[in-house]
Design a protein around this motif. Structure first.
Motif, PDB file in Angstrom:
ATOM      1  N   ASP A  58      11.198 -10.418   0.617  1.00 29.39           N
ATOM      2  CA  ASP A  58      10.801 -11.244  -0.520  1.00 29.39           C
ATOM      3  C   ASP A  58       9.384 -10.860  -0.916  1.00 29.39           C
ATOM      4  OD1 ASP A  58      10.169 -13.128  -2.397  1.00 29.39           O
ATOM      5  OD2 ASP A  58      10.115 -14.814  -0.991  1.00 29.39           O
ATOM      6  N   HIS A  59       9.243 -10.266  -2.078  1.00 29.03           N
ATOM      7  CA  HIS A  59       7.924  -9.838  -2.536  1.00 29.03           C
ATOM      8  C   HIS A  59       7.431 -10.690  -3.693  1.00 29.03           C
ATOM      9  CE1 HIS A  59       7.245  -6.347   0.009  1.00 29.03           C
ATOM     10  NE2 HIS A  59       8.526  -6.106  -0.081  1.00 29.03           N
ATOM     11  N   SER A  60       7.781 -11.982  -3.663  1.00 35.73           N
ATOM     12  CA  SER A  60       7.263 -12.897  -4.674  1.00 35.73           C
ATOM     13  C   SER A  60       5.754 -13.089  -4.542  1.00 35.73           C
ATOM     14  CB  SER A  60       7.972 -14.249  -4.569  1.00 35.73           C
ATOM     15  OG  SER A  60       7.772 -14.820  -3.279  1.00 35.73           O
ATOM     16  N   ASP A  61       5.192 -12.728  -3.372  1.00 37.00           N
ATOM     17  CA  ASP A  61       3.750 -12.820  -3.161  1.00 37.00           C
ATOM     18  C   ASP A  61       3.050 -11.480  -3.397  1.00 37.00           C
ATOM     19  OD1 ASP A  61       4.879 -11.528  -1.009  1.00 37.00           O
ATOM     20  OD2 ASP A  61       3.814 -12.694   0.527  1.00 37.00           O
ATOM     21  N   LEU A  62       3.649 -10.629  -4.222  1.00 37.49           N
ATOM     22  CA  LEU A  62       3.088  -9.299  -4.476  1.00 37.49           C
ATOM     23  C   LEU A  62       1.659  -9.381  -4.992  1.00 37.49           C
ATOM     24  CD1 LEU A  62       3.239  -6.239  -4.781  1.00 37.49           C
ATOM     25  CD2 LEU A  62       4.421  -6.580  -6.972  1.00 37.49           C
ATOM     26  N   GLY A  63       1.395 -10.314  -5.904  1.00 34.83           N
ATOM     27  CA  GLY A  63       0.047 -10.435  -6.455  1.00 34.83           C
ATOM     28  C   GLY A  63      -0.995 -10.712  -5.386  1.00 34.83           C
ATOM     29  N   ALA A  64      -0.652 -11.615  -4.445  1.00 40.09           N
ATOM     30  CA  ALA A  64      -1.581 -11.933  -3.359  1.00 40.09           C
ATOM     31  C   ALA A  64      -1.807 -10.729  -2.461  1.00 40.09           C
ATOM     32  CB  ALA A  64      -1.041 -13.106  -2.547  1.00 40.09           C
ATOM     33  N   ASN A  65      -0.742  -9.978  -2.160  1.00 40.85           N
ATOM     34  CA  ASN A  65      -0.883  -8.819  -1.280  1.00 40.85           C
ATOM     35  C   ASN A  65      -1.652  -7.696  -1.961  1.00 40.85           C
ATOM     36  OD1 ASN A  65       0.448  -9.908   0.950  1.00 40.85           O
ATOM     37  ND2 ASN A  65       2.452  -9.418   0.105  1.00 40.85           N
ATOM     38  N   LEU A  66      -1.488  -7.554  -3.264  1.00 39.23           N
ATOM     39  CA  LEU A  66      -2.298  -6.575  -3.995  1.00 39.23           C
ATOM     40  C   LEU A  66      -3.773  -6.960  -3.942  1.00 39.23           C
ATOM     41  CD1 LEU A  66      -0.033  -5.916  -7.111  1.00 39.23           C
ATOM     42  CD2 LEU A  66      -0.779  -4.188  -5.470  1.00 39.23           C
ATOM     43  N   SER A  67      -4.062  -8.232  -4.161  1.00 36.16           N
ATOM     44  CA  SER A  67      -5.461  -8.692  -4.105  1.00 36.16           C
ATOM     45  C   SER A  67      -6.067  -8.449  -2.732  1.00 36.16           C
ATOM     46  CB  SER A  67      -5.534 -10.183  -4.439  1.00 36.16           C
ATOM     47  OG  SER A  67      -5.239 -10.417  -5.795  1.00 36.16           O
ATOM     48  N   LEU A  68      -5.299  -8.725  -1.682  1.00 36.37           N
ATOM     49  CA  LEU A  68      -5.784  -8.571  -0.309  1.00 36.37           C
ATOM     50  C   LEU A  68      -6.263  -7.153  -0.043  1.00 36.37           C
ATOM     51  CD1 LEU A  68      -6.029  -9.628   2.654  1.00 36.37           C
ATOM     52  CD2 LEU A  68      -3.671  -8.883   2.956  1.00 36.37           C
ATOM     53  N   LEU A  69      -5.596  -6.160  -0.612  1.00 35.90           N
ATOM     54  CA  LEU A  69      -5.872  -4.757  -0.296  1.00 35.90           C
ATOM     55  C   LEU A  69      -6.775  -4.069  -1.310  1.00 35.90           C
ATOM     56  CD1 LEU A  69      -2.250  -3.668   0.710  1.00 35.90           C
ATOM     57  CD2 LEU A  69      -4.109  -4.306   2.244  1.00 35.90           C
ATOM     58  N   THR A  70      -7.123  -4.756  -2.398  1.00 36.19           N
ATOM     59  CA  THR A  70      -7.840  -4.108  -3.501  1.00 36.19           C
ATOM     60  C   THR A  70      -9.339  -4.333  -3.388  1.00 36.19           C
ATOM     61  OG1 THR A  70      -5.911  -4.356  -4.935  1.00 36.19           O
ATOM     62  CG2 THR A  70      -8.032  -3.964  -6.007  1.00 36.19           C
ATOM     63  N   VAL A  71     -10.095  -3.259  -3.270  1.00 34.70           N
ATOM     64  CA  VAL A  71     -11.514  -3.340  -2.918  1.00 34.70           C
ATOM     65  C   VAL A  71     -12.360  -3.977  -4.011  1.00 34.70           C
ATOM     66  CG1 VAL A  71     -11.345  -1.350  -1.379  1.00 34.70           C
ATOM     67  CG2 VAL A  71     -12.024  -1.002  -3.765  1.00 34.70           C
ATOM     68  N   ASN A  72     -11.947  -3.885  -5.266  1.00 38.21           N
ATOM     69  CA  ASN A  72     -12.753  -4.447  -6.361  1.00 38.21           C
ATOM     70  C   ASN A  72     -12.090  -5.678  -6.975  1.00 38.21           C
ATOM     71  OD1 ASN A  72     -10.703  -2.770  -7.403  1.00 38.21           O
ATOM     72  ND2 ASN A  72     -11.845  -2.326  -9.270  1.00 38.21           N
ATOM     73  N   ASP A  73     -11.304  -6.388  -6.176  1.00 38.63           N
ATOM     74  CA  ASP A  73     -10.680  -7.634  -6.603  1.00 38.63           C
ATOM     75  C   ASP A  73     -11.337  -8.793  -5.849  1.00 38.63           C
ATOM     76  OD1 ASP A  73      -9.069  -9.842  -7.097  1.00 38.63           O
ATOM     77  OD2 ASP A  73      -7.198  -8.696  -7.053  1.00 38.63           O
ATOM     78  N   VAL A  74     -12.095  -9.640  -6.552  1.00 34.50           N
ATOM     79  CA  VAL A  74     -12.820 -10.712  -5.871  1.00 34.50           C
ATOM     80  C   VAL A  74     -11.883 -11.734  -5.239  1.00 34.50           C
ATOM     81  CG1 VAL A  74     -14.881 -10.508  -7.305  1.00 34.50           C
ATOM     82  CG2 VAL A  74     -13.031 -12.016  -8.030  1.00 34.50           C
TER      83      VAL A  74
ATOM     84  N   ALA B  48       0.838  -1.211   0.000  1.00 33.25           N
ATOM     85  CA  ALA B  48       0.000   0.000   0.000  1.00 33.25           C
ATOM     86  C   ALA B  48       0.866   1.253   0.000  1.00 33.25           C
ATOM     87  CB  ALA B  48      -0.923  -0.006   1.216  1.00 33.25           C
ATOM     88  N   GLU B  49       1.937   1.206   0.766  1.00 31.57           N
ATOM     89  CA  GLU B  49       2.869   2.345   0.818  1.00 31.57           C
ATOM     90  C   GLU B  49       3.459   2.619  -0.560  1.00 31.57           C
ATOM     91  OE1 GLU B  49       7.181   3.482   2.870  1.00 31.57           O
ATOM     92  OE2 GLU B  49       6.121   1.649   3.458  1.00 31.57           O
ATOM     93  N   ALA B  50       3.785   1.555  -1.288  1.00 36.43           N
ATOM     94  CA  ALA B  50       4.365   1.717  -2.619  1.00 36.43           C
ATOM     95  C   ALA B  50       3.405   2.432  -3.556  1.00 36.43           C
ATOM     96  CB  ALA B  50       4.748   0.352  -3.186  1.00 36.43           C
ATOM     97  N   VAL B  51       2.142   1.998  -3.562  1.00 39.15           N
ATOM     98  CA  VAL B  51       1.153   2.608  -4.458  1.00 39.15           C
ATOM     99  C   VAL B  51       0.944   4.073  -4.095  1.00 39.15           C
ATOM    100  CG1 VAL B  51      -1.234   2.515  -5.260  1.00 39.15           C
ATOM    101  CG2 VAL B  51       0.038   0.389  -4.874  1.00 39.15           C
ATOM    102  N   GLU B  52       0.898   4.363  -2.801  1.00 32.20           N
ATOM    103  CA  GLU B  52       0.733   5.749  -2.361  1.00 32.20           C
ATOM    104  C   GLU B  52       1.924   6.602  -2.784  1.00 32.20           C
ATOM    105  OE1 GLU B  52       0.156   5.395   1.810  1.00 32.20           O
ATOM    106  OE2 GLU B  52      -1.870   4.589   1.636  1.00 32.20           O
ATOM    107  N   ALA B  53       3.127   6.030  -2.649  1.00 33.26           N
ATOM    108  CA  ALA B  53       4.334   6.785  -2.983  1.00 33.26           C
ATOM    109  C   ALA B  53       4.436   7.061  -4.479  1.00 33.26           C
ATOM    110  CB  ALA B  53       5.572   6.023  -2.509  1.00 33.26           C
ATOM    111  N   ILE B  54       4.043   6.108  -5.305  1.00 37.24           N
ATOM    112  CA  ILE B  54       4.091   6.303  -6.753  1.00 37.24           C
ATOM    113  C   ILE B  54       3.146   7.418  -7.170  1.00 37.24           C
ATOM    114  CG2 ILE B  54       3.608   5.200  -8.978  1.00 37.24           C
ATOM    115  CD1 ILE B  54       4.639   2.572  -7.702  1.00 37.24           C
TER     116      ILE B  54
END
Length: 408
Positions: free
Chosen positions: A172-188, A145-151
């Motif tokens: 290790d951010h190999s799970d970036l996709g999962a963490n993006l999904s966790l925080l994204t309000v319109n991602d089922v 979330a910090e990354a998206v805000e900073a960009i």
């Protein structure tokens, strides 16, 4: 499914057709089992295997026989399907989710050519390595979330990964996709990573409602979730049982909140120094507590105690308007409640209201939280009836709150 097995520290081979693994350290058998074949209390699992196809079946049976002969415990990855009947017919490729249930430890009760039965107890614990990974993951998703805000603009996954690699070099951010999904309000898919959450509406100010996704596939970008810009969302299954992200109609209270957020995020002047930041912080505290005489009158009327919690720490007691501030004439004691700061926030957001009998009502989204115990609590009213909260004002706030959130 592969990721779910990795959380037990094992790697499944050919996940397209296998659903079991034997682990050496610790010695155990890890199985993927369908949720619909469990008993309601998850203590029994019974399944027919007459419809099973492919090379996975003999391997699965071999692992069960090994568990029986060597006394190995069974650990579980729970699979769910939108259409269990199709699975029972042998179509195991229906859309499904996989989630480890670390609490379950099982044993083989019966093993026959065409069926088997397993028994389970809830005596398991999360593996040590998994616990560490989960703790790390909690930190990491806030970094996403910090990354998206900073960009500061809609960002592609690659850009987010690059920012994280430069900022948090040892993670290790190999799970970036999962963490993006966790925080994204319109991602089922976020519901797969937040199993404890039951309500997906974004108008309840959940801390993990942080990002919004735009575009599809390679054109997908992420930006900070701002309700005044993207509106509020919910995740719901459609008539076919497929989950979808659904925009919510904006109520009067929701519109007010969105406008407030817009002003908060878009109209504050930049902070040029630490001094400026401290001044703005103190101004915000003063505004929340309520200026001057109004707060003083409420402190006197309520004997310096929160009307709901009884908290007497004056520093965190705030003057809450029932009807929003519209000039000095709204600074009447009967248009105010003396509330602890967190309860003031819930009241302003419509997640908490006062019933006609002066008891507390809470929104459904607060059930299961520490605020659940407030439901039905009686207010600590002023000694003088003339200072009681105005029932007409309370009714207006209650109507808007329940229109938006619904009673528990």
């Amino acid at each position: 499914m592969s990721e779910a097995f990795r959380r037990y520290g094992v790697e499944i081979v050919n996940p397209q057709w296998t659903s079991s693994v034997v682990s050496e350290d610790p010695p155990q058998v890890v199985l993927s089992l369908w949720h619909h074949n469990f008993s309601n209390d998850m203590a029994r699992y019974v399944s027919s295997t007459t419809q099973w196809k492919g090379a996975g079946k003999p391997l699965f049976y071999r692992h069960l026989r090994q568990a029986m002969s060597e006394g190995l415990p069974l650990r579980v990855v729970v699979a769910t399907s939108i259409d269990p009947e199709e699975v029972r017919k042998g179509n195991a490729q229906r859309a499904k989710d996989f989630e480890p249930d670390f609490s379950l430890i099982g044993r083989v009760v019966r093993l026959e050519d065409g069926s088997f039965e397993l028994a389970f107890d809830r005596t398991g614990v999360v593996p040590g390595g998994v616990a560490a990974d989960r703790a790390s993951g909690r930190v990491k998703y806030w970094h996403v979330a910090e990354a998206v805000e900073a960009i500061g603009r809609p960002a592609r996954t690659k850009e987010i990964a690059e920012w994280l690699a430069n900022r948090y070099t040892k993670e290790d951010h190999s799970d970036l996709g999962a963490n993006l999904s966790l925080l994204t309000v319109n991602d089922v898919n976020r519901r797969h990573y937040d199993r404890s959450r039951k309500v997906w509406r974004t108008d309840g100010d959940h801390p993990r409602d942080r990002l919004f996704r735009l575009g599809k596939r390679r054109a997908t970008t992420y930006e900070v979730f701002r309700p005044h810009k993207q509106g509020h969302w919910d995740l719901q299954p459609n008539e076919a049982g497929v989950w979808e992200a659904v925009p919510l109609p904006l109520s009067a209270l929701g519109q007010a909140q969105a406008e407030a957020e817009k002003q908060a995020f878009e109209h504050l002047p930049p902070l040029a120094s630490d001094h400026d930041a401290r001044v703005w912080t103190l101004m915000a505290v003063a505004q929340r507590q309520g200026q001057g005489a109004f707060r003083a009158k409420l402190l006197e009327a309520y004997d310096s105690c929160c009307t709901i919690s009884g908290c007497n720490a004056v520093a965190v007691l705030e003057a809450a308007h029932i009807v929003p501030y519209r000039g000095e004439h709204t600074h009447r004691v009967d248009n105010g409640l003396l509330l602890r700061s967190d309860l003031h926030t819930l009241f302003d957001l419509g997640l908490l209201w006062i019933n006609q009998d002066h008891t507390v009502g809470i929104a459904a989204s607060l059930m299961g939280t520490e605020y659940e115990t407030l439901e039905g609590c009686a207010l600590r009213l002023p000694k003088s009836e003339e200072n009681y909260p105005n029932p007409v004002h309370l009714a207006a706030q209650r109507r808007l709150a329940q229109e938006r959130h619904g009673a528990s």
